[in-house]
Write an enzyme that holds these catalytic residues in place. Sequence first.
Site, PDB file in Angstrom:
ATOM      1  N   LYS A  45      44.409 -35.804 -11.709  1.00  0.00           N
ATOM      2  CA  LYS A  45      44.333 -36.468 -12.739  1.00  0.00           C
ATOM      3  C   LYS A  45      45.826 -36.310 -13.303  1.00  0.00           C
ATOM      4  CE  LYS A  45      42.728 -37.066 -17.706  1.00  0.00           C
ATOM      5  NZ  LYS A  45      41.720 -36.533 -18.412  1.00  0.00           N
ATOM      6  N   GLU A  80      47.357 -26.323  -6.782  1.00  0.00           N
ATOM      7  CA  GLU A  80      46.662 -26.149  -5.363  1.00  0.00           C
ATOM      8  C   GLU A  80      46.559 -27.329  -4.725  1.00  0.00           C
ATOM      9  OE1 GLU A  80      45.390 -25.123  -8.465  1.00  0.00           O
ATOM     10  OE2 GLU A  80      44.170 -23.635  -8.671  1.00  0.00           O
ATOM     11  N   GLY A 126      38.459 -34.937 -16.285  1.00  0.00           N
ATOM     12  CA  GLY A 126      38.406 -34.505 -15.013  1.00  0.00           C
ATOM     13  C   GLY A 126      36.924 -34.272 -14.462  1.00  0.00           C
ATOM     14  N   ARG A 127      36.137 -33.584 -15.022  1.00  0.00           N
ATOM     15  CA  ARG A 127      34.742 -33.360 -14.530  1.00  0.00           C
ATOM     16  C   ARG A 127      34.046 -34.491 -14.537  1.00  0.00           C
ATOM     17  NH1 ARG A 127      36.446 -30.083 -18.796  1.00  0.00           N
ATOM     18  NH2 ARG A 127      35.463 -29.967 -20.403  1.00  0.00           N
ATOM     19  N   GLU A 169      32.439 -25.594 -17.839  1.00  0.00           N
ATOM     20  CA  GLU A 169      33.787 -25.949 -18.423  1.00  0.00           C
ATOM     21  C   GLU A 169      33.550 -26.608 -19.667  1.00  0.00           C
ATOM     22  OE1 GLU A 169      37.360 -26.475 -15.477  1.00  0.00           O
ATOM     23  OE2 GLU A 169      36.983 -28.482 -16.294  1.00  0.00           O
ATOM     24  N   HIS A 229      14.457 -16.541  -0.063  1.00  0.00           N
ATOM     25  CA  HIS A 229      14.539 -15.330   0.619  1.00  0.00           C
ATOM     26  C   HIS A 229      15.771 -14.454   0.294  1.00  0.00           C
ATOM     27  CE1 HIS A 229      11.426 -16.776   3.359  1.00  0.00           C
ATOM     28  NE2 HIS A 229      12.042 -18.124   2.979  1.00  0.00           N
ATOM     29  N   LYS A 231      46.315 -20.480 -15.138  1.00  0.00           N
ATOM     30  CA  LYS A 231      47.328 -21.373 -14.846  1.00  0.00           C
ATOM     31  C   LYS A 231      48.698 -21.129 -15.059  1.00  0.00           C
ATOM     32  CE  LYS A 231      44.646 -25.824 -14.509  1.00  0.00           C
ATOM     33  NZ  LYS A 231      44.639 -27.048 -14.821  1.00  0.00           N
TER      34      LYS A 231
END
Length: 519
Positions: free
Chosen positions: A204, A210, A259-260, A345, A376, A481
């Site tokens: 965005k 990253e 963003g999410r 978030e 399990h 960040k």
Amino acid sequence: MPTLALSPAWQALKAHRLAMAGADMVKMFAADPQRFENFSLRHDCMLLDYSKNLVDAETMRLLMALARERGVGNEMQRLFRGDKVNASENRPALHTALRDDRPLLVDGVDILPQVEATLARMRAFTDGVRAGAITGSGGKKIADVIHIGIGGSHLGPALVTRALAPYSTGGPRVHYISNVDAAAAYTVLAGLDPAATLVIVASKTFTTIETLTNARLVRDWLGSAAEGALVAVTANTRLAAEFGNAEERIFPFWDWVGGRYSLWSAVGLPVALGVGMDNFDKLLQGAHDMDAHFRDAPFEHSMPVVLALLGIWYNNFFGAASYAVLPYDESLALLPAFLQQLDMESSGKRVTRDGEPVDYDTGAIVWGAPGTDAQHSFFQLLHQGTRLVPADFIAACEPHHAAHAQHAILLANYFAQTAALMNGAPQDGFPGNRPSNSILVEKLTPRTLGLLLALYEHKVFVQNTIWGTNAFDQPGVELGKRLAARMLPELENGDPVAAYDASTNGLINFYKAHRDSGN
Ligand code: F6P
């Protein structure tokens, strides 16, 4: 409005919680033969059974009163009509508009034409790539798509690509790189041909370290093929152009898309490339249908409202710090990670929208893994641990494969676990009475997946409305960040670092002393 904890509905729920201290689900089922019908909802091809919860009719009545008292209906209208519900960033949150076909004004401008134009460009591009009309360098058919992004620019499309794999025939293979650990990029690149690979950089902001670091690494790997291979999806088209993307290869989205919540925008391009634009449209349609259900259904019949209120009931009145997401579907393996970002978030907030510290718990910790594997590993704690962990069990009745008998084994486990959680085995000191929701869809299709993801989006929205928090900002993430950006140049030289706390200095100096050990 009085503060939440002092509100009449909250106080009534507190009192009711005491009255429910001895509530026993098995007894409640025995007392009410209609309990399954009374405490389950159907919408389209989706069933939400919430009868295996520590609730009775009075609980639900009081929870609904809380939703009404906290203005959920009003806030929902503000969301849909594009009011600036993200007050701290002074923006609307219009993921619903990305899957709608009606005009909507944002700051006096109708956003529908831009949404439709971008979808049309996605269709033309997707069709071109899948048909071989848009090629890699030297005219090679695109065999692979690499999508580079992180957080909201990664999790949604990665989840959906995997979930809709049965629909991917005829499309390129789609790979994802998110982690700045270069090992992730090298693993994806191994064996790919730069001349037959398309690279989407989705960010965005187009500033995320990253994503840009991985994008540079992959651009270098592309070499001379980079020119035709690079595609960008971003709200910052200027930086994308500076990175080397041709204008016609930049797909925009807008600052009013969180963003999410961006899967539904051009961030979904790798999904469309993998499964075709018609299937991406069906995903949007499913989400839109859930929007309409959320907007129009009375609270008592609204899946997002009911799920949200049950979450509040356990979080705020039982002290449950987490909830588990348990897809009995290997193709939904990334659902817990997707919901971690969506929910944690959005709801990890300690102040209200007015900046007042809250005096109640907000976001719960989301965790989970696909069943039956999870049975399990951590299910023992769900069944007999000292902590209450409500759980959502999700499955599809019909598989995409032909092994129907094996699917029945999967679903037998799905049914057995919620029954065991509730019934326990009191004679063996295993009290049961553990709550769960069961979500069943007929089949996991693009449409039902859209329904499911939008269901959780709206659940999170309702909870934040009740807590009075902003579901659409994430200021806490920014601090780490900024610190990483400050530390990076300090890692480059050999000088010991002394600028931080003793632990951080010690860790950095250990790294500097050992990074070139050669072992
Ligand atoms: O994790 C923080 C965050 O800002 C998320 O909200 C966002 O989805 C992610 O980083 C990626 O941001 P961008 O799309 O700008 O690269």
